[in-house]
Design a protein around this motif. Structure first.
Motif, short mmCIF file in Angstrom:
data_model
loop_
_atom_site.label_atom_id
_atom_site.label_comp_id
_atom_site.label_asym_id
_atom_site.label_seq_id
_atom_site.Cartn_x
_atom_site.Cartn_y
_atom_site.Cartn_z
N LEU A 1 -5.28 6.32 11.88
CA LEU A 1 -4.61 5.88 10.66
C LEU A 1 -5.55 6.00 9.47
CD1 LEU A 1 -2.94 2.68 12.11
CD2 LEU A 1 -1.66 4.52 10.97
N ASP A 2 -4.96 6.15 8.28
CA ASP A 2 -5.78 6.20 7.06
C ASP A 2 -6.03 4.83 6.47
OD1 ASP A 2 -6.08 9.10 6.81
OD2 ASP A 2 -3.92 9.12 6.41
N THR A 3 -5.00 3.97 6.46
CA THR A 3 -5.11 2.69 5.77
C THR A 3 -4.42 1.58 6.54
OG1 THR A 3 -5.13 3.80 3.62
CG2 THR A 3 -4.65 1.44 3.61
N MET B 1 -10.76 4.33 9.08
CA MET B 1 -9.57 3.68 8.54
C MET B 1 -9.96 2.68 7.47
SD MET B 1 -6.56 1.57 10.54
CE MET B 1 -7.62 0.22 11.01
N LYS B 2 -9.33 2.79 6.32
CA LYS B 2 -9.62 1.90 5.20
C LYS B 2 -8.85 0.58 5.37
CE LYS B 2 -9.34 1.77 0.12
NZ LYS B 2 -8.87 2.52 -1.08
N LEU B 3 -9.52 -0.52 5.12
CA LEU B 3 -8.89 -1.84 5.21
C LEU B 3 -8.68 -2.39 3.81
CD1 LEU B 3 -7.96 -4.36 6.77
CD2 LEU B 3 -10.37 -5.10 6.80
N ILE B 4 -7.44 -2.75 3.49
CA ILE B 4 -7.12 -3.37 2.20
C ILE B 4 -6.60 -4.77 2.46
CG2 ILE B 4 -5.75 -3.23 0.09
CD1 ILE B 4 -5.56 -0.22 0.49
N LEU C 1 3.02 16.18 6.06
CA LEU C 1 3.32 16.04 4.64
C LEU C 1 2.08 16.07 3.76
CD1 LEU C 1 6.09 13.25 4.77
CD2 LEU C 1 6.40 15.73 4.63
N GLY C 2 0.91 15.97 4.37
CA GLY C 2 -0.32 15.92 3.59
C GLY C 2 -0.45 14.64 2.78
N LEU C 3 0.08 13.53 3.34
CA LEU C 3 0.04 12.23 2.66
C LEU C 3 -0.66 11.20 3.54
CD1 LEU C 3 3.73 12.07 1.35
CD2 LEU C 3 1.68 12.56 -0.01
N PRO C 4 -1.32 10.22 2.95
CA PRO C 4 -2.02 9.20 3.75
C PRO C 4 -1.04 8.31 4.51
CG PRO C 4 -2.07 8.62 1.42
CD PRO C 4 -1.52 10.01 1.50
N SER C 5 -1.46 7.91 5.72
CA SER C 5 -0.67 6.98 6.52
C SER C 5 -1.11 5.56 6.22
CB SER C 5 -0.85 7.28 8.01
OG SER C 5 -2.23 7.27 8.36
N VAL C 6 -0.13 4.66 6.06
CA VAL C 6 -0.40 3.27 5.73
C VAL C 6 0.33 2.37 6.73
CG1 VAL C 6 -0.25 1.44 3.99
CG2 VAL C 6 -0.62 3.82 3.27
N GLN D 1 3.53 8.89 15.90
CA GLN D 1 4.52 9.65 15.15
C GLN D 1 4.25 9.58 13.65
OE1 GLN D 1 8.40 8.26 16.34
NE2 GLN D 1 8.17 8.99 18.44
N LEU D 2 3.78 8.42 13.18
CA LEU D 2 3.46 8.26 11.76
C LEU D 2 2.30 9.17 11.36
CD1 LEU D 2 4.29 6.30 9.32
CD2 LEU D 2 2.10 5.19 9.80
N VAL D 3 1.25 9.18 12.18
CA VAL D 3 0.09 10.02 11.89
C VAL D 3 0.47 11.50 11.90
CG1 VAL D 3 -2.14 10.78 12.81
CG2 VAL D 3 -1.61 8.34 12.69
#
Length: 304
Positions: free
Chosen positions: A83-85, A1-4, A44-49, A36-38
């Motif tokens: 999660l991705d981000t 998971m990327k941390l911003i 959708l093939g989109l990153p989760s934030v 559910q978000l993941v």
């Protein structure tokens, strides 16, 4: 998971699915939302934030409350959920004045290019907490995103929430709190030097900073301790140590059958059972006698 850390480090996304909240403790209700978000992210093939805030809005507006997890503990729990981000927004005076609709447009749409948003049923955002599921729903029609609301879940016929877990921990009901969390309540930190008063009466302790302004637990507990790849048992005191006129809340643990130098190592204290409240004693002899009883009570609980 990327941390911003901070909006200044956020680059524009080509698309994303988003959830927003404090996620204190990362309890079973939070985990349901994130699961559910993941799932939608993969569909959708989109990153989760996941967006959270530091400090929390409650803390910023001087409505300080006990924290179930430090930042490090929360991030560690979130990192286990695919999660991705994790985007952390600094909650300051300027951000507190950001209108809900402006937050949606400038951050969720312009920066994250949000295509799907999932929030809890009690979530509010923006200046004066005017942002809601209904606002997101009305904006979604023209802005090209979908928003879904996740209803609260029940545990033992009680709505799961961070505030409910705080209440359970304050009352000493660690078992019910753990059921709502989906994991045992714990505090993690690096072992530091203490005043060594425990050593003088035959009960040397390890000392760990709590890393939160208000501790959600207070008193004497039977605990297990994960330390340097091994698990130990012990008695934990979380309190102000009134016998020496202490003011700051400290966490100290006496480990059974343990004699190692472990300063600087990280320990995870897992709260199993509350033995009693903290109280003052006439002298260290009386304190020692009580600790002997606490140790026996903890051993009885942990071995049954």
């Amino acid at each position: 998971m990327k941390l911003i850390r901070g909006l200044q480090n956020l680059k524009n996304y080509a698309g994303s699915v988003v959830t927003i909240g404090n996620f204190d403790g990362v309890h079973i209700g939070h985990k349901k939302i994130i699961s559910q978000l993941v799932k939608k992210s993969k569909e959708l093939g989109l990153p989760s934030v996941l967006i959270s805030f530091t400090p929390t809005p409650q803390s910023f507006f001087s409505r300080e409350q006990a924290s179930l997890s430090s930042f490090k503990e929360k991030h560690r729990l979130l990192s286990e959920l695919d999660l991705d981000t994790h985007l952390i927004i600094r909650f300051n005076q300027a951000f507190s004045q950001l209108a809900a609709q402006t937050f949606v447009q400038e951050i969720l749409l312009n920066k994250l290019n949000m295509k799907y948003c999932l929030i809890g049923d009690d979530f509010r955002f923006g200046k004066e907490r005017k942002g809601s599921f209904e606002l997101l729903q009305s904006l979604s029609k023209d802005k090209g995103f979908t928003v879904k609301e996740t209803p609260s879940i029940l545990c033992n016929n009680r709505r799961v929430s961070s505030s409910a877990i705080r209440t359970l921990l304050k009352s000493g009901d660690t078992q019910s709190a753990s059921q709502m969390l989906g994991h045992a309540f714990s505090i993690t930190g690096k072992i530091i030097h203490g005043l060594k008063n425990g050593r003088a009466i035959g009960f040397p302790t390890i000392n760990i900073p709590i890393q939160r302004k208000i501790s959600p637990v207070h008193g004497i507990f039977a605990v297990t301790i994960e330390l340097d790849g091994a698990t130990y048992q012990g008695v934990c005191s979380v309190g102000n140590r009134p016998i020496i006129g202490g003011k700051k809340t400290l966490l100290e643990v006496f480990l059974f059958d343990f004699n190692q130098r472990v300063y600087g190592l990280e320990a995870k204290i897992i709260f199993k059972h509350k033995i009693r409240e903290e109280r003052n004693f006439a002298d260290f002899k009386a304190l020692k006698q009580q600790i002997e009883l606490d140790v026996q009570n903890a051993k009885d609980y942990l071995t049954n």
